[in-house]
Scaffold this motif. Structure first.
Motif, short mmCIF file in Angstrom:
data_model
loop_
_atom_site.label_atom_id
_atom_site.label_comp_id
_atom_site.label_asym_id
_atom_site.label_seq_id
_atom_site.Cartn_x
_atom_site.Cartn_y
_atom_site.Cartn_z
N LYS A 194 0.84 -1.20 0.00
CA LYS A 194 0.00 0.00 0.00
C LYS A 194 0.88 1.26 0.00
CE LYS A 194 -3.94 -2.20 0.50
NZ LYS A 194 -5.04 -2.13 -0.41
N ASP A 195 0.28 2.38 -0.37
CA ASP A 195 1.01 3.65 -0.46
C ASP A 195 1.63 4.06 0.87
OD1 ASP A 195 0.57 3.92 -3.16
OD2 ASP A 195 -1.18 5.23 -2.91
N SER A 196 0.95 3.77 1.97
CA SER A 196 1.47 4.17 3.28
C SER A 196 2.79 3.45 3.60
CB SER A 196 0.43 3.90 4.36
OG SER A 196 0.08 2.53 4.38
N ILE B 162 3.40 -1.64 8.23
CA ILE B 162 3.14 -2.96 7.66
C ILE B 162 2.12 -3.72 8.50
CG2 ILE B 162 4.17 -5.25 7.33
CD1 ILE B 162 6.64 -3.81 6.23
N LYS B 163 2.28 -3.67 9.81
CA LYS B 163 1.32 -4.34 10.69
C LYS B 163 -0.08 -3.79 10.51
CE LYS B 163 4.78 -5.41 14.20
NZ LYS B 163 5.27 -5.07 15.55
N LEU B 164 -0.17 -2.49 10.35
CA LEU B 164 -1.47 -1.86 10.11
C LEU B 164 -2.07 -2.32 8.79
CD1 LEU B 164 -3.55 0.22 11.15
CD2 LEU B 164 -2.27 1.96 9.89
N VAL B 165 -1.28 -2.35 7.76
CA VAL B 165 -1.77 -2.79 6.45
C VAL B 165 -2.21 -4.24 6.50
CG1 VAL B 165 -1.03 -3.34 4.08
CG2 VAL B 165 -0.53 -1.10 5.05
N LEU B 166 -1.40 -5.09 7.13
CA LEU B 166 -1.75 -6.52 7.21
C LEU B 166 -3.04 -6.74 7.99
CD1 LEU B 166 1.73 -8.18 7.79
CD2 LEU B 166 0.31 -8.28 5.72
N ALA C 127 8.94 2.51 12.23
CA ALA C 127 7.81 3.15 11.56
C ALA C 127 7.33 2.33 10.37
CB ALA C 127 8.19 4.57 11.12
N VAL C 128 8.27 1.80 9.60
CA VAL C 128 7.90 0.93 8.47
C VAL C 128 7.23 -0.33 9.00
CG1 VAL C 128 8.75 -0.40 6.49
CG2 VAL C 128 9.79 1.81 7.03
N GLU D 256 6.64 5.19 3.95
CA GLU D 256 7.53 4.96 5.10
C GLU D 256 8.85 4.33 4.64
OE1 GLU D 256 7.33 6.03 8.09
OE2 GLU D 256 5.25 6.69 8.11
N ALA D 257 8.78 3.43 3.66
CA ALA D 257 10.01 2.79 3.15
C ALA D 257 10.90 3.81 2.44
CB ALA D 257 9.65 1.65 2.21
N LEU D 258 10.30 4.71 1.70
CA LEU D 258 11.09 5.76 1.04
C LEU D 258 11.68 6.72 2.08
CD1 LEU D 258 8.91 6.48 -2.12
CD2 LEU D 258 11.05 5.17 -1.96
N GLU D 259 10.94 6.96 3.15
CA GLU D 259 11.47 7.78 4.25
C GLU D 259 12.66 7.06 4.91
OE1 GLU D 259 12.02 10.96 6.66
OE2 GLU D 259 10.57 10.86 5.02
#
Length: 140
Positions: free
Chosen positions: A90-92, A132-136, A127-128, A96-99
């Motif tokens: 997902k975009d979120s 990820i936990k939120l997306v999953l 933060a990443v 975070e990964a780009l950050e």
């Protein structure tokens, strides 16, 4: 009477075709969503593994002063892989990964001796991981 039976037959055939088309369309949609969720899960799990490996490398370099296990070149590869894999999520997570990649590019050369740099990168790793936990947890 014969015309009435024929109209009932026609209506039944039309209804059956529409019902079959609707069922097929739903099935295709559901399979696409399932495949997308599966790809996101797989990418997220791989990112979590890479995040753990990166964190382990950072700790080896900072706390153990181990230039081999904590080699920053390996860290660059892991950070790049994390950013690449995040494109499948997902975009979120991608943001975070780009950050993390930006943070790494600013701090990688200070990790060995600077606690603040180490903490900053580890905080971004977390933060990443949290995103990820939120997306999953939101996948169907």
């Amino acid at each position: 009477m014969e015309a009435h039976k024929f109209k009932i037959y026609q209506m039944t055939a039309i209804f059956s075709m529409l019902f079959a088309l609707l069922g097929f369309s739903y099935n295709v949609w559901r399979m696409e969503v399932t495949e997308e969720n599966s790809n996101i899960r797989t990418a997220c799990f791989e990112i979590l593994l890479e995040l753990s490996n990166l964190e382990q490398q950072i700790y080896a370099l900072h706390y153990d002063q181990d230039q081999v296990a904590g080699n920053p070149r390996k860290g660059w590869v892991k950070v790049g892989l994390i950013a690449d894999l995040s494109m499948l999520t997902k975009d979120s997570v991608k943001e975070e990964a780009l950050e993390l990649k930006d943070t790494w590019s600013e701090k990688w050369d200070k990790i060995e001796y600077d606690q603040t740099a180490t903490s900053t990168v580890v905080t971004q790793i977390e933060a990443v991981r949290s995103e990820i936990k939120l997306v999953l947890s939101t996948l169907e």
